[in-house]
Design a protein around this motif. Structure first.
Motif, PDB file in Angstrom:
ATOM      1  N   THR A 154     -39.731 -32.221  56.903  1.00 12.76           N
ATOM      2  CA  THR A 154     -40.458 -31.667  57.533  1.00 12.76           C
ATOM      3  C   THR A 154     -42.313 -31.720  57.945  1.00 12.76           C
ATOM      4  N   SER A 155     -42.971 -31.208  58.852  1.00 11.01           N
ATOM      5  CA  SER A 155     -44.449 -31.167  58.780  1.00 11.01           C
ATOM      6  C   SER A 155     -44.742 -30.569  58.322  1.00 11.01           C
ATOM      7  N   SER A 156     -44.116 -29.377  57.564  1.00  7.93           N
ATOM      8  CA  SER A 156     -44.962 -27.934  57.540  1.00  7.93           C
ATOM      9  C   SER A 156     -44.917 -27.894  56.068  1.00  7.93           C
ATOM     10  N   LYS A 157     -46.091 -27.898  55.127  1.00  5.53           N
ATOM     11  CA  LYS A 157     -46.203 -27.758  53.665  1.00  5.53           C
ATOM     12  C   LYS A 157     -46.929 -26.224  53.662  1.00  5.53           C
ATOM     13  N   GLU A 158     -46.639 -25.079  54.165  1.00  2.00           N
ATOM     14  CA  GLU A 158     -46.353 -23.846  54.533  1.00  2.00           C
ATOM     15  C   GLU A 158     -45.738 -23.160  53.536  1.00  2.00           C
ATOM     16  N   GLU A 159     -46.118 -22.718  52.432  1.00  2.00           N
ATOM     17  CA  GLU A 159     -45.779 -22.341  50.987  1.00  2.00           C
ATOM     18  C   GLU A 159     -44.276 -20.987  51.312  1.00  2.00           C
ATOM     19  N   GLU A 160     -44.683 -20.447  52.180  1.00  7.58           N
ATOM     20  CA  GLU A 160     -43.779 -19.691  52.787  1.00  7.58           C
ATOM     21  C   GLU A 160     -42.520 -20.346  53.382  1.00  7.58           C
ATOM     22  N   ASP A 161     -42.179 -21.482  54.065  1.00  7.65           N
ATOM     23  CA  ASP A 161     -41.097 -22.744  54.548  1.00  7.65           C
ATOM     24  C   ASP A 161     -40.199 -23.154  53.714  1.00  7.65           C
ATOM     25  N   ARG A 190     -38.402 -20.400  50.993  1.00  9.34           N
ATOM     26  CA  ARG A 190     -37.320 -20.616  51.925  1.00  9.34           C
ATOM     27  C   ARG A 190     -36.302 -20.672  52.002  1.00  9.34           C
ATOM     28  N   ARG A 196     -42.451 -33.111  52.505  1.00  9.98           N
ATOM     29  CA  ARG A 196     -43.313 -33.342  54.248  1.00  9.98           C
ATOM     30  C   ARG A 196     -43.197 -34.816  54.065  1.00  9.98           C
ATOM     31  N   LYS A 197     -43.130 -35.091  55.276  1.00  5.09           N
ATOM     32  CA  LYS A 197     -43.181 -36.166  56.109  1.00  5.09           C
ATOM     33  C   LYS A 197     -44.863 -35.895  55.588  1.00  5.09           C
ATOM     34  N   PRO A 198     -45.292 -37.109  55.580  1.00  7.78           N
ATOM     35  CA  PRO A 198     -46.671 -37.620  55.367  1.00  7.78           C
ATOM     36  C   PRO A 198     -47.334 -38.157  57.178  1.00  7.78           C
ATOM     37  N   VAL A 199     -48.483 -38.149  56.745  1.00  8.23           N
ATOM     38  CA  VAL A 199     -48.498 -38.207  58.372  1.00  8.23           C
ATOM     39  C   VAL A 199     -49.060 -40.342  58.175  1.00  8.23           C
ATOM     40  N   ASP A 254     -34.607 -31.490  59.556  1.00  7.76           N
ATOM     41  CA  ASP A 254     -36.040 -31.332  60.046  1.00  7.76           C
ATOM     42  C   ASP A 254     -36.453 -29.743  60.046  1.00  7.76           C
TER      43      ASP A 254
END
Lengths: 390, 149
Positions: B97-104, B107, B118-121, B67
């Motif tokens: 992880t939860s985020s799908k921010e391009e930046e994450d 990196r 990405r962990k789906p809801v 995570d």
């Protein structure tokens, strides 16, 4: 006869550096001073004839309800009205932290409201603006850029929260709900299972809404490049994708060839995906669906590009709401969460253009947009600092 | 006990821990799962130090599920440390992880993540994602001999 009679009072008014506009009772702008136009960073020609509230909404001026309420009060009391809005950085002529708005009704001889004078006063300049005043244009630009960067950093951390922190509890809701259904579902009676299903569906739906919010925020802060973009080619590819996903439909598609513009290819693709996707969606009830993309050139105006369909259309009465996020014109008959047109508007605005609808209920809709050649309205691209978060 | 088929789950959120364990179980993935609630704890485990004094770092877990949002030392910092430590640098790391921010995403990959999920809801989708992960990383994927197996 006094010599003043020969003056063109309209010219005198419009050349003023005061920030004033004259509105008809329906709030259409009929005259503005140079100061007013400059304050919005727009040429006079693109302001005249437009409803003031539409213009403010397009410029994403906050607290529009406060403006509406003031005009309401004038109608009721027939007296002048003044209000202040905080942190309103209208236009390009400075970073003022508050704005005073004075509305003065003007009546004709018969006592009917003939027009409203709308004056803007810049209040409470923030301390850094004094440095700007002494430092000249360069310092002002630097200060604005600094503010934009600060805002972008705030947005960045907001987006991160939306993307991560807010999703974890939703995952717990759906996850434990599903586990309960799977492992103990047979112990639930009557509507019990249904209710639990609703809880899970709600959690998943909310995560979709969070994704939409994130998309909107990402489009607002994405960096832009300006290159030659083949809109016809993009439209063709978007439609091909739609056909592939739903091969059973018969839709007559007419795409004007060789429509090229200068803009950001990725953002413009997103905009056309939304507009053509809507046209595709809302023509679904039509046996002979028609969708068109093209461009119209009318005289000196910038070309207007359009996406037209013969779908379900909508009542123009609601056109003002159409571009707000999560506003939907249709019920559950059509899928979607109401964010597509908000995305489109943000993209077109970032290109210095505007987008507007023409529609009739049950007779289709046309969305037109312009893309300004001018780049003066463009904000500096947000900078992503890789070191400020762990 | 042979610790070579261990899955190291680095997750500070108790709910997500339970759901991940359940998703593994629902997919009949029976590997031992070691849960670390902090990046520091995970590093101690991997290097055989602190509370895990004496554990042989050469016995790499088969997979680390990581995570990103962790208290104090973040997930990306842990990833950087893992790639810097000679003994454990080949550990397969899947960012979960939860985020799908391009930046994450960018990196994570630039620091040497092997995959980013990405962990789906939607829990049913989550179970599917874990099934695919298990199939690929625990069954199909080959790791260097002498390091893991």
């Amino acid at each position: 006869m006094s010599p003043a009679r020969d003056l063109d009072w309209r010219d005198v008014f419009e050349q003023s550096s005061a920030r004033s506009a004259v509105l008809l009772p329906d709030l259409t702008i009929v005259s503005v001073t140079d100061g007013f136009a400059r304050c919005f960073g727009l040429p006079r020609s693109s302001v005249l004839g437009r409803p003031l509230l539409d213009l403010l909404e397009e410029l994403e001026v906050p607290q529009l309800d406060v403006w509406r309420a003031s005009f309401e009060r004038i109608r009721l009391t027939r007296a002048g009205d003044r209000f202040e809005v905080a942190s309103c950085a209208i236009g390009t002529d400075g970073g003022h932290s508050a704005l005073g708005v004075v509305n003065t009704p003007i009546f004709d001889g018969g006592g009917n409201l003939s027009c409203i004078r709308h004056d803007l006063e810049m209040l409470a300049t923030s301390p850094s603006d004094e440095q700007v005043a002494s430092g000249g244009q360069g310092a002002r630009v630097a200060l604005l850029e600094e503010r934009v960067e600060e805002l972008n950093r705030e947005l960045e951390s907001f987006a991160h929260s939306v993307s991560h922190d807010l999703r974890a509890p939703l995952r717990a809701m759906d996850g434990f709900g599903r586990l309960l259904l799977a492992d103990y579902g047979d112990k639930l009676e009557g509507e019990g299972r249904e209710f639990l299903e609703q809880v899970c569906t709600g959690a998943v739906r909310m995560s979709g809404l969070l994704d939409d919010l994130l998309t909107l925020s990402r489009i607002g802060r994405a960096s832009m490049r300006h290159v030659d973009v083949d809109l016809s080619g993009i439209a063709r590819r978007v439609v091909d994708d739609l056909v592939r996903k739903e091969p059973g439909r018969s839709v007559a598609v007419d795409i004007a060839p060789n429509v090229h513009v200068i803009g950001d290819p990725r953002l413009l693709t997103t905009a056309l995906e939304q507009l053509l996707g809507n046209a595709w969606k809302f023509t679904r009830p039509r046996a002979e669906a028609r969708i068109a993309f093209g461009v119209e050139l009318t005289g000196a105006d910038p070309p207007s590009y359009f996406v037209r369909d013969n779908g379900t259309g909508f009542d123009m009465k609601y056109a003002g709401k159409l571009f707000n996020p999560f506003q939907r014109m249709h019920g559950a008959d059509f899928e979607g969460r109401g964010v597509g047109l908000a995305v489109v508007r943000r993209i077109i605005t970032r290109h210095g253009g505007r987008v507007w609808p023409e529609a009739t209920r049950d007779q289709g809709a046309t969305f037109r947009f312009t893309l300004a050649a001018s780049r003066s309205l463009e904000l500096p691209a947000p900078r992503v600092d890789a070191s400020d978060r762990s | 006990m042979d610790r070579r088929n261990v899955i190291l789950l680095v997750e500070d959120n108790k709910d997500d821990e339970i759901l991940t364990l359940r998703a593994l179980k629902k997919n009949q993935i029976v590997n031992e799962v070691v849960v670390a609630r902090t990046a520091e704890d995970a590093l101690d485990y991997l290097l055989g130090q602190g509370a895990y004094q004496g554990r042989d770092p050469a016995l790499l877990p088969q997979l680390m599920l990581l995570d990103l949002n962790l208290p104090r030392m973040g997930g990306l910092d842990l990833l950087r440390r893992v790639r810097e430590e000679h003994q454990i640098r080949l550990l397969p790391v899947v960012v979960l992880t939860s985020s799908k921010e391009e930046e994450d995403i960018v990196r994570s990959y630039s620091l040497g993540a092997n995959a980013y999920v990405r962990k789906p809801v939607d829990f049913n989708q989550f179970i599917e994602a874990v099934k695919t992960l298990g199939l690929f990383w625990l069954l199909l994927n080959e790791v260097p001999h002498g390091q893991a197996r």
